[in-house]
Motif scaffolding. Sequence first.
Motif, PDB file in Angstrom:
ATOM      1  N   SER A 138     -11.686  50.407  68.118  1.00 13.29           N
ATOM      2  CA  SER A 138     -11.867  51.498  67.163  1.00 13.29           C
ATOM      3  C   SER A 138     -13.077  51.222  66.277  1.00 13.29           C
ATOM      4  O   SER A 138     -13.352  50.084  65.903  1.00 13.29           O
ATOM      5  N   VAL A 139     -13.795  52.295  65.963  1.00 20.28           N
ATOM      6  CA  VAL A 139     -15.014  52.168  65.163  1.00 20.28           C
ATOM      7  C   VAL A 139     -14.715  52.520  63.708  1.00 20.28           C
ATOM      8  O   VAL A 139     -14.235  53.608  63.409  1.00 20.28           O
ATOM      9  N   ASP A 140     -14.983  51.562  62.811  1.00 12.86           N
ATOM     10  CA  ASP A 140     -14.776  51.782  61.380  1.00 12.86           C
ATOM     11  C   ASP A 140     -16.111  51.964  60.670  1.00 12.86           C
ATOM     12  O   ASP A 140     -17.172  51.648  61.221  1.00 12.86           O
ATOM     13  N   ALA A 141     -16.027  52.455  59.435  1.00 14.99           N
ATOM     14  CA  ALA A 141     -17.223  52.574  58.603  1.00 14.99           C
ATOM     15  C   ALA A 141     -17.709  51.183  58.203  1.00 14.99           C
ATOM     16  O   ALA A 141     -16.923  50.238  58.101  1.00 14.99           O
ATOM     17  N   ILE A 142     -19.012  51.083  57.973  1.00 13.22           N
ATOM     18  CA  ILE A 142     -19.596  49.791  57.600  1.00 13.22           C
ATOM     19  C   ILE A 142     -18.986  49.270  56.295  1.00 13.22           C
ATOM     20  O   ILE A 142     -18.862  48.060  56.095  1.00 13.22           O
ATOM     21  N   SER A 143     -18.578  50.179  55.430  1.00 17.42           N
ATOM     22  CA  SER A 143     -17.954  49.764  54.166  1.00 17.42           C
ATOM     23  C   SER A 143     -16.638  49.013  54.395  1.00 17.42           C
ATOM     24  O   SER A 143     -16.135  48.347  53.494  1.00 17.42           O
ATOM     25  N   GLU A 144     -16.094  49.118  55.600  1.00 17.19           N
ATOM     26  CA  GLU A 144     -14.823  48.441  55.930  1.00 17.19           C
ATOM     27  C   GLU A 144     -15.020  47.033  56.475  1.00 17.19           C
ATOM     28  O   GLU A 144     -14.041  46.351  56.810  1.00 17.19           O
ATOM     29  N   ILE A 145     -16.283  46.614  56.622  1.00 20.98           N
ATOM     30  CA  ILE A 145     -16.530  45.320  57.276  1.00 20.98           C
ATOM     31  C   ILE A 145     -15.712  44.207  56.638  1.00 20.98           C
ATOM     32  O   ILE A 145     -14.970  43.488  57.326  1.00 20.98           O
TER      33      ILE A 145
END
Lengths: 218, 218
Positions: free
Chosen positions: A141-148
């Motif tokens: 699943s692809v998350d937003a970069i802010s979720e790194i």
Amino acid sequence: MAISPARTNRTTDPMDVPDVVVERLPLYVRVLASFEERGIEMVSSEQLGSQLHMTPAQIRKDLSYFGRFGKQGRGYNVKALALRLREILGLDRTWNACLVGVGRLGRAIISYPGFAPEGFKIVSAFDMNPAVVGTTVDGISVDAISEIKPVVERLGIAIGIVAVPATAAQQVIDCLVEAGIGAILNYAPISAHAPGKVKIKNIDPVMSLQSMTYYLKT
Amino acid sequence: MAISPARTNRTTDPMDVPDVVVERLPLYVRVLASFEERGIEMVSSEQLGSQLHMTPAQIRKDLSYFGRFGKQGRGYNVKALALRLREILGLDRTWNACLVGVGRLGRAIISYPGFAPEGFKIVSAFDMNPAVVGTTVDGISVDAISEIKPVVERLGIAIGIVAVPATAAQQVIDCLVEAGIGAILNYAPISAHAPGKVKIKNIDPVMSLQSMTYYLKT
């Protein structure tokens, strides 16, 4: 009973070994594996050197950072040295990795079948494009970069793979470092930097081409 | 007038230099470039060795394949050595390359901005998918794989870049060799082979990861 100093297994502090020496160890592991496949039990630094085209002295010097392996006049035990070098390199376990940048290159990396058999598992992906965030690519699943940061911590991710455009690469690398990532494989065509403790490697197809042209021009 | 044998510029036959030594030359070129940028005119094998973490003897041995560069006690002239190594590597000209496999990875490679500044130019692309053949990607027209040979000959292409799936890679490599390509950069995750005279390099992200895990495990 006296403790013989020659029997201590103490090796150099890992951080004191030159990077270039560490970079040569995977080559040693592969050459040893090929000796092992051929049923060879002992090898000399001369034989290793002849496979890698390095002087036996350089081989012995490289290995000496990690302890005493060889026996004078008998050489190295192939299996034991391969096992020990794999341990030293941390190749005796599985490593979780995340990918940043789910464009053409990123998708190609996610579907690359060479990582898993060697213990490298891409468990998470990130992108800044809202159209991509929330989707799934090959089961990831692809998350937003802010979720790194939260994702890296939750999944115990140690390795970051960067496949964003050159202009975004350094910022993404800074994010990964901030999230506690310890090693970064950078595909973006910049010579990226990371602070001292974090290791970074740039995939460098140009350098591969640069040694082949030697044979073309002749 | 006697001809001094010490003054001949004769170097080893290019094919007699071990591949691993040739592979180290681009590293030397980069280190020398960094010395040049800092305005340093002369370097010793000790200084080069300390940058590359190689013994000075190994440096001198590597360079000795290509002639006599250093002056006893004075070291190497940075600019002259860099220039000569670039010539030896064939980096003083432009090389035409073709790409086979215009999928995710192939498209990423075509748009990779790192090749052109170093003299590598992708001038042609091939695919086996009829839906892709005849299209244009970033200004490069995609031809059928059956066209490899005539296109390679017509455009004077010396380098082939392979970005097809693993199952198709060896067959594509054989096609390129048959077409007269001299050097192949293989992105497919197989350890591909090419006949003796043709050089092949596999892009190997796993090996890059394998040396970084050394630092992670500590």
